[in-house]
Design a protein around this motif. Structure first.
Motif, PDB file in Angstrom:
ATOM      1  N   HIS A 159       0.838  -1.210   0.000  1.00 18.57           N
ATOM      2  CA  HIS A 159       0.000   0.000   0.000  1.00 18.57           C
ATOM      3  C   HIS A 159       0.871   1.258   0.000  1.00 18.57           C
ATOM      4  O   HIS A 159       0.597   2.210  -0.733  1.00 18.57           O
ATOM      5  CB  HIS A 159      -0.954  -0.002   1.196  1.00 18.57           C
ATOM      6  CG  HIS A 159      -2.064  -0.994   1.077  1.00 18.57           C
ATOM      7  ND1 HIS A 159      -3.095  -0.859   0.165  1.00 18.57           N
ATOM      8  CD2 HIS A 159      -2.309  -2.139   1.752  1.00 18.57           C
ATOM      9  CE1 HIS A 159      -3.929  -1.875   0.290  1.00 18.57           C
ATOM     10  NE2 HIS A 159      -3.470  -2.671   1.233  1.00 18.57           N
ATOM     11  N   HIS A 160       1.945   1.249   0.800  1.00 24.37           N
ATOM     12  CA  HIS A 160       2.873   2.386   0.822  1.00 24.37           C
ATOM     13  C   HIS A 160       3.464   2.618  -0.568  1.00 24.37           C
ATOM     14  O   HIS A 160       3.539   3.758  -1.044  1.00 24.37           O
ATOM     15  CB  HIS A 160       4.018   2.123   1.801  1.00 24.37           C
ATOM     16  CG  HIS A 160       3.722   2.484   3.208  1.00 24.37           C
ATOM     17  ND1 HIS A 160       4.120   3.650   3.785  1.00 24.37           N
ATOM     18  CD2 HIS A 160       3.057   1.798   4.166  1.00 24.37           C
ATOM     19  CE1 HIS A 160       3.730   3.680   5.041  1.00 24.37           C
ATOM     20  NE2 HIS A 160       3.073   2.564   5.297  1.00 24.37           N
ATOM     21  N   LEU A 161       3.910   1.535  -1.206  1.00 31.47           N
ATOM     22  CA  LEU A 161       4.518   1.657  -2.529  1.00 31.47           C
ATOM     23  C   LEU A 161       3.530   2.198  -3.554  1.00 31.47           C
ATOM     24  O   LEU A 161       3.893   3.022  -4.405  1.00 31.47           O
ATOM     25  CB  LEU A 161       5.084   0.305  -2.972  1.00 31.47           C
ATOM     26  CG  LEU A 161       6.304  -0.181  -2.196  1.00 31.47           C
ATOM     27  CD1 LEU A 161       6.629  -1.630  -2.548  1.00 31.47           C
ATOM     28  CD2 LEU A 161       7.499   0.717  -2.438  1.00 31.47           C
ATOM     29  N   GLU A 162       2.277   1.739  -3.496  1.00 31.80           N
ATOM     30  CA  GLU A 162       1.238   2.236  -4.417  1.00 31.80           C
ATOM     31  C   GLU A 162       1.030   3.737  -4.244  1.00 31.80           C
ATOM     32  O   GLU A 162       0.923   4.476  -5.219  1.00 31.80           O
ATOM     33  CB  GLU A 162      -0.080   1.500  -4.186  1.00 31.80           C
ATOM     34  CG  GLU A 162      -0.106   0.080  -4.683  1.00 31.80           C
ATOM     35  CD  GLU A 162      -0.301  -0.027  -6.184  1.00 31.80           C
ATOM     36  OE1 GLU A 162      -0.779   0.924  -6.818  1.00 31.80           O
ATOM     37  OE2 GLU A 162       0.060  -1.083  -6.719  1.00 31.80           O
ATOM     38  N   VAL A 163       0.945   4.199  -2.999  1.00 36.21           N
ATOM     39  CA  VAL A 163       0.732   5.623  -2.738  1.00 36.21           C
ATOM     40  C   VAL A 163       1.940   6.428  -3.209  1.00 36.21           C
ATOM     41  O   VAL A 163       1.781   7.468  -3.863  1.00 36.21           O
ATOM     42  CB  VAL A 163       0.439   5.880  -1.242  1.00 36.21           C
ATOM     43  CG1 VAL A 163       0.410   7.371  -0.936  1.00 36.21           C
ATOM     44  CG2 VAL A 163      -0.880   5.237  -0.833  1.00 36.21           C
ATOM     45  N   ALA A 164       3.145   5.950  -2.916  1.00 36.27           N
ATOM     46  CA  ALA A 164       4.357   6.659  -3.338  1.00 36.27           C
ATOM     47  C   ALA A 164       4.443   6.752  -4.859  1.00 36.27           C
ATOM     48  O   ALA A 164       4.761   7.813  -5.413  1.00 36.27           O
ATOM     49  CB  ALA A 164       5.597   5.969  -2.767  1.00 36.27           C
ATOM     50  N   LYS A 165       4.151   5.659  -5.540  1.00 34.45           N
ATOM     51  CA  LYS A 165       4.176   5.657  -7.012  1.00 34.45           C
ATOM     52  C   LYS A 165       3.155   6.660  -7.568  1.00 34.45           C
ATOM     53  O   LYS A 165       3.455   7.436  -8.482  1.00 34.45           O
ATOM     54  CB  LYS A 165       3.885   4.243  -7.524  1.00 34.45           C
ATOM     55  CG  LYS A 165       3.957   4.090  -9.036  1.00 34.45           C
ATOM     56  CD  LYS A 165       3.906   2.623  -9.435  1.00 34.45           C
ATOM     57  CE  LYS A 165       2.498   2.111  -9.387  1.00 34.45           C
ATOM     58  NZ  LYS A 165       2.340   0.743  -9.907  1.00 34.45           N
ATOM     59  N   TRP A 166       1.974   6.666  -7.001  1.00 27.31           N
ATOM     60  CA  TRP A 166       0.912   7.576  -7.438  1.00 27.31           C
ATOM     61  C   TRP A 166       1.300   9.034  -7.188  1.00 27.31           C
ATOM     62  O   TRP A 166       1.122   9.882  -8.057  1.00 27.31           O
ATOM     63  CB  TRP A 166      -0.374   7.207  -6.695  1.00 27.31           C
ATOM     64  CG  TRP A 166      -1.553   8.063  -6.981  1.00 27.31           C
ATOM     65  CD1 TRP A 166      -2.344   8.033  -8.093  1.00 27.31           C
ATOM     66  CD2 TRP A 166      -2.111   9.067  -6.125  1.00 27.31           C
ATOM     67  NE1 TRP A 166      -3.358   8.958  -7.979  1.00 27.31           N
ATOM     68  CE2 TRP A 166      -3.227   9.598  -6.776  1.00 27.31           C
ATOM     69  CE3 TRP A 166      -1.768   9.544  -4.865  1.00 27.31           C
ATOM     70  CZ2 TRP A 166      -4.014  10.601  -6.218  1.00 27.31           C
ATOM     71  CZ3 TRP A 166      -2.538  10.540  -4.310  1.00 27.31           C
ATOM     72  CH2 TRP A 166      -3.639  11.060  -4.984  1.00 27.31           C
ATOM     73  N   LEU A 167       1.883   9.314  -6.009  1.00 28.81           N
ATOM     74  CA  LEU A 167       2.311  10.684  -5.718  1.00 28.81           C
ATOM     75  C   LEU A 167       3.422  11.135  -6.655  1.00 28.81           C
ATOM     76  O   LEU A 167       3.451  12.291  -7.081  1.00 28.81           O
ATOM     77  CB  LEU A 167       2.775  10.799  -4.266  1.00 28.81           C
ATOM     78  CG  LEU A 167       1.660  10.874  -3.226  1.00 28.81           C
ATOM     79  CD1 LEU A 167       2.225  10.688  -1.827  1.00 28.81           C
ATOM     80  CD2 LEU A 167       0.901  12.180  -3.335  1.00 28.81           C
ATOM     81  N   LYS A 168       4.335  10.232  -6.991  1.00 23.98           N
ATOM     82  CA  LYS A 168       5.406  10.599  -7.924  1.00 23.98           C
ATOM     83  C   LYS A 168       4.858  10.943  -9.303  1.00 23.98           C
ATOM     84  O   LYS A 168       5.391  11.810  -9.993  1.00 23.98           O
ATOM     85  CB  LYS A 168       6.439   9.471  -8.014  1.00 23.98           C
ATOM     86  CG  LYS A 168       7.317   9.399  -6.787  1.00 23.98           C
ATOM     87  CD  LYS A 168       8.331   8.285  -6.893  1.00 23.98           C
ATOM     88  CE  LYS A 168       9.226   8.280  -5.677  1.00 23.98           C
ATOM     89  NZ  LYS A 168      10.263   7.251  -5.762  1.00 23.98           N
ATOM     90  N   ARG A 169       3.778  10.273  -9.700  1.00 21.70           N
ATOM     91  CA  ARG A 169       3.142  10.606 -10.990  1.00 21.70           C
ATOM     92  C   ARG A 169       2.447  11.963 -10.929  1.00 21.70           C
ATOM     93  O   ARG A 169       2.217  12.581 -11.958  1.00 21.70           O
ATOM     94  CB  ARG A 169       2.132   9.532 -11.386  1.00 21.70           C
ATOM     95  CG  ARG A 169       2.785   8.254 -11.881  1.00 21.70           C
ATOM     96  CD  ARG A 169       1.823   7.347 -12.620  1.00 21.70           C
ATOM     97  NE  ARG A 169       0.567   7.126 -11.952  1.00 21.70           N
ATOM     98  CZ  ARG A 169       0.255   6.065 -11.206  1.00 21.70           C
ATOM     99  NH1 ARG A 169       1.135   5.113 -11.040  1.00 21.70           N
ATOM    100  NH2 ARG A 169      -0.918   5.961 -10.649  1.00 21.70           N
ATOM    101  N   LYS A 170       2.127  12.450  -9.741  1.00 18.46           N
ATOM    102  CA  LYS A 170       1.449  13.731  -9.565  1.00 18.46           C
ATOM    103  C   LYS A 170       2.439  14.846  -9.217  1.00 18.46           C
ATOM    104  O   LYS A 170       2.062  15.846  -8.630  1.00 18.46           O
ATOM    105  CB  LYS A 170       0.396  13.627  -8.452  1.00 18.46           C
ATOM    106  CG  LYS A 170      -0.740  12.689  -8.763  1.00 18.46           C
ATOM    107  CD  LYS A 170      -1.712  12.576  -7.609  1.00 18.46           C
ATOM    108  CE  LYS A 170      -2.504  13.794  -7.331  1.00 18.46           C
ATOM    109  NZ  LYS A 170      -3.642  14.085  -8.143  1.00 18.46           N
ATOM    110  N   ARG A 171       3.700  14.704  -9.588  1.00 19.64           N
ATOM    111  CA  ARG A 171       4.742  15.654  -9.185  1.00 19.64           C
ATOM    112  C   ARG A 171       4.392  17.113  -9.445  1.00 19.64           C
ATOM    113  O   ARG A 171       4.777  17.977  -8.674  1.00 19.64           O
ATOM    114  CB  ARG A 171       6.057  15.331  -9.872  1.00 19.64           C
ATOM    115  CG  ARG A 171       6.794  14.243  -9.174  1.00 19.64           C
ATOM    116  CD  ARG A 171       8.268  14.582  -9.073  1.00 19.64           C
ATOM    117  NE  ARG A 171       9.001  13.402  -8.683  1.00 19.64           N
ATOM    118  CZ  ARG A 171       9.315  13.120  -7.433  1.00 19.64           C
ATOM    119  NH1 ARG A 171       8.973  13.927  -6.483  1.00 19.64           N
ATOM    120  NH2 ARG A 171       9.976  12.039  -7.139  1.00 19.64           N
ATOM    121  N   ALA A 172       3.695  17.414 -10.515  1.00 25.62           N
ATOM    122  CA  ALA A 172       3.353  18.809 -10.806  1.00 25.62           C
ATOM    123  C   ALA A 172       2.466  19.382  -9.707  1.00 25.62           C
ATOM    124  O   ALA A 172       2.560  20.563  -9.379  1.00 25.62           O
ATOM    125  CB  ALA A 172       2.654  18.915 -12.160  1.00 25.62           C
TER     126      ALA A 172
END
Length: 156
Positions: free
Chosen positions: A9-22
Motif C-alpha cells: 500500500h505504501h509503494l502504491e501511494v508513493a508511485k501515485w504521488l510521484k506521478r502527480k509531481r506537478a
C-alpha cells in the motif's frame, strides 16, 4: 490473490504521488516502522523520534487552514476499528490516534487511511480543499476514553 501488505500500500501511494509531481512535488513516507531492524538500529531509530505513533505519510503542502497533511496508512479496517465501528483498545492504535489529534490541534490535517485507494482519496480531498475529517476517513473526534500514560523520560 492474497491481500496486499502495508508495504505494498505504501509503494502504491508513493508511485501515485510521484506521478502527480506537478501537483505534489514533495512528500515523505516513513516505512521504518515496518522494517526489521537490529536491536542497535531500533534503539538509534527510537532515539531519533519524538515518540511512538508518528504517521506514515506527510505532504507538506498548505491547503486552506492546514499547514500540511499527515496520514497513518493501514492495510485493513480491522486494524483500527472493531466490528461495531468503535475504536480498538489497542495501545499502539490509540497512540497513533493521539498523535493524529495532536497534529490536528497544531493546524495539520491528519487521518487514518485504509489501503492505498482510500489514501489517494484522502489526499485528493485534502488538495481540493474538502474536509477530510468525517467518519469515512476513520478519524472521529478523540474518544472520551482516550487517556494515554505519558512516556517515561528517556536518558538522552
Amino acid at each position: 490473490m492474497p491481500p496486499k501488505t502495508e508495504l505494498q500500500h505504501h509503494l502504491e501511494v508513493a508511485k501515485w504521488l510521484k506521478r502527480k509531481r506537478a501537483i505534489m512535488p514533495i512528500f515523505r513516507t516513513d516505512y521504518a516502522a515496518g522494517l526489521k531492524l537490529t536491536a542497535g538500529q531500533a534503539k538509534n531509530h527510537s532515539r531519533m523520534q519524538s515518540g511512538p505513533g508518528y504517521p506514515d505519510l506527510f505532504i507538506p503542502k498548505p491547503v486552506g487552514k492546514y499547514h500540511g497533511l499527515y496520514i497513518e496508512l493501514k492495510k485493513d479496517r480491522d486494524a483500527i476499528l472493531n466490528k461495531n465501528g468503535s475504536m480498538k483498545a489497542d495501545l499502539h492504535i490509540r497512540k497513533q490516534l493521539d498523535v493524529l489529534m495532536q497534529l490536528k490541534e497544531l493546524g495539520y490535517a491528519a487521518a487514518f487511511a485504509v489501503g492505498h485507494t482510500q489514501a489517494k482519496q484522502v489526499i485528493n480531498d485534502y488538495l481540493d480543499g474538502h474536509n477530510i475529517f468525517p467518519q469515512k476517513y476513520l478519524l472521529p473526534e478523540a474518544p472520551a476514553d482516550l487517556k494515554l500514560e505519558p512516556e517515561e523520560d528517556l536518558p538522552f
